[in-house]
Write an enzyme that holds these catalytic residues in place. Structure first.
Site, mmCIF file in Angstrom:
data_model
loop_
_atom_site.group_PDB
_atom_site.id
_atom_site.type_symbol
_atom_site.label_atom_id
_atom_site.label_comp_id
_atom_site.label_asym_id
_atom_site.label_seq_id
_atom_site.Cartn_x
_atom_site.Cartn_y
_atom_site.Cartn_z
ATOM 1 N N ARG A 1 0.824 -1.202 0.000
ATOM 2 C CA ARG A 1 0.000 0.000 0.000
ATOM 3 C C ARG A 1 0.853 1.244 0.000
ATOM 4 N NH1 ARG A 1 -4.198 -2.731 4.039
ATOM 5 N NH2 ARG A 1 -5.306 -3.740 2.339
ATOM 6 N N THR A 2 0.396 2.271 -0.701
ATOM 7 C CA THR A 2 1.072 3.556 -0.620
ATOM 8 C C THR A 2 0.631 4.216 0.675
ATOM 9 O OG1 THR A 2 0.925 3.698 -3.017
ATOM 10 C CG2 THR A 2 1.577 5.680 -1.857
ATOM 11 N N LEU A 3 1.440 4.078 1.713
ATOM 12 C CA LEU A 3 1.077 4.672 3.006
ATOM 13 C C LEU A 3 1.492 6.128 3.047
ATOM 14 C CD1 LEU A 3 2.131 1.701 5.243
ATOM 15 C CD2 LEU A 3 -0.175 2.356 4.586
ATOM 16 N N TRP B 1 -1.702 8.214 -4.763
ATOM 17 C CA TRP B 1 -1.378 9.440 -4.019
ATOM 18 C C TRP B 1 -1.189 10.628 -4.962
ATOM 19 C CZ3 TRP B 1 -0.895 7.974 1.295
ATOM 20 C CH2 TRP B 1 -0.885 9.081 2.170
#
Lengths: 242, 223
Positions: free
Chosen positions: A19-21, A126
């Site tokens: 996941r793009t945290l 994002w």
């Protein structure tokens, strides 16, 4: 209980890394406006890795299909992944060979669904996306954020541009802006961003979309003036400072 | 260990205020057209009022992406209803559907604050007011969203609706005429725009009566 492969990638120890945290390599503002014959969009070519200027020749505006232009700020890899899936979408749409094609309105709506769907999975793209286009004589300019928040307007700007460029656009924009005046207005915005946004670089492109199609300019730079006396020695008059 | 990054937040608050007033033979539904995020104004011309059926209008504030998803679900469910029953959904039925749709996502809610306004089968004005997870109540007037704390007490003071505890139950519709109700809505929004930074730019008023739907617009503060 044994987990199969799919469950493992979903819930296993690697789950987090998929996941793009938070974003890694990011691009800054995109500014766009409607003008007499279509849409003009501007973005610089810098891509930052945190506060490091990591890449200096990244294209952040791309044509999508025949009638649309997509610009992005935020995570560069997410944008490039999005472009790949969009190319596939356009290809599959083209394979119907029925003479129909996705217009900017359809693409913008599609992007809102993609962005919202990914936020629902807690796995967002994002980016802040700007979509401009012209189809059947109708101009279109819209924005989508990483959460799926979306709207249309006569002029839009992402990130810092929302703070610094939009007031300039509100002041200088009018319905039948010529190409030259549109470019002038965008350059005015980009110059302010260059002076005040530390992650902006002086290498930018301006993209144009009209009924005739998309053209993305060669990279160029703006004329700047750093010779203000206050810039020369900023500590003069600030007593007690080094 | 210190957290290095703020974790992903799937919600945003895009602000906005909604008001609805029910009268004997009309319903007024209104909302401002500003859309914000934090201290930014994203756009000054975004309609928050959505027509769900012939005699049913929904005004929603909160998180725009959720609101849009909610409107899409309700629109799809209403299309199915039309195919199955060959008629438009009534406002009370839509009110229950909205409640169920919100509660369906009880543990990952739609961050949406709704007022549903319309006409019932007798042509009388109705207003339903909601929270984000589907609790709802039929009222004579209501306000939701960022300016609701400023508007609701003003409406209470001006409209003095009969207590819902009264027995036998009293009619909740307001005694005002349609023109008076529209004027009252304008006044409330001018006041809210004065103090609430998320309310402003433009007011969209939708009036529903026996003649159909009518829209009015009024400028609000742009700062």
């Amino acid at each position: 209980m044994e987990l199969n492969h799919e469950q493992q990638t979903q819930f296993g120890p690697q789950a987090d890394s998929q996941r793009t945290l938070y974003p890694y390599v990011t691009g800054t503002s995109v500014v766009a406006l409607k003008y007499k014959d279509g849409i003009l969009m501007a973005a610089d070519m810098g891509a930052s890795y945190g506060s490091t200027l990591r890449y200096k020749s990244v294209e952040r505006m791309k044509a999508v299909g025949k009638h649309s232009l997509l610009g992005a700020s935020g995570e560069i890899s997410d944008f490039q992944e999005l472009l790949r899936s969009l190319d596939e979408l356009i290809l599959y749409d083209n394979m119907w060979d029925d003479g129909n094609s996705l217009g900017p309105k359809e693409l913008h709506n599609y992007l809102t669904r993609v962005m919202y769907n990914r936020r629902n999975k807690f796995d967002p793209f994002w980016n802040s996306l700007v979509l401009g286009g012209v189809k059947n004589g109708e101009k279109y300019l819209g924005m989508v954020t990483m959460l799926g928040v979306n709207f249309e307007d006569n002029h839009v700007a992402t990130g810092f541009g929302n703070h610094l460029a939009r007031p300039i656009l509100r002041d200088g924009w009018h319905e039948d802006l010529s190409y030259e005046d549109g470019v002038k207005l965008l350059e005015k915005c980009m110059r302010v961003l260059l002076y005040r946004d530390r992650s902006a670089v002086n290498k930018l492109q301006i993209a144009k979309i009209t009924e005739e199609g998309v053209t993305v300019s060669q990279p160029y730079s703006l004329k700047t003036f750093w010779g203000f006396s206050a810039f020369q020695n900023p500590t003069v008059g600030a007593e007690g400072s080094w | 260990m210190k957290k290095e990054h703020a974790s992903f937040n799937p919600y945003d608050n895009n602000g906005g205020t909604c008001v609805a007033i029910a009268g004997a033979d009309y319903c007024v539904i209104a909302a401002d057209t500003r859309m914000s995020s934090g201290y930014n104004i994203l756009t000054r011309d975004y309609s928050k009022v959505c027509k769900l059926a012939d005699k049913c209008l929904l005004a929603s504030s909160g998180f725009q992406a959720d609101v849009k998803a909610l409107q899409k679900v309700l629109g799809a469910r209403h299309l199915i209803y039309q195919h199955q029953h060959n008629k438009q959904m009534s406002c009370p039925a839509m009110a229950q559907l909205l409640s169920n749709t919100l509660y369906y996502k009880r543990f990952f809610p739609y961050y949406a604050f709704n007022v549903l306004g319309g006409l019932d089968d007798e042509g009388k004005g109705v207003v339903y007011t909601y929270d984000a997870v589907g609790s709802y109540e039929k009222v004579g007037y209501s306000s939701q969203g960022s300016g609701s704390t400023l508007i609701m007490p003003f409406l209470d003071n001006q409209l003095k609706s009969p207590s819902p505890l009264l027995l036998p139950p009293q009619d909740a519709v307001t005694p005002l005429s349609e023109a008076e109700a529209v004027d009252l809505v304008k006044t409330t929004f001018v006041s809210a725009a004065e103090r609430d930074i998320y309310t402003g730019d433009k007011l969209e008023i939708v009036i529903l009566n026996a003649d159909g739907i009518r829209r009015e617009y009024m400028d609000l503060r742009k700062d």
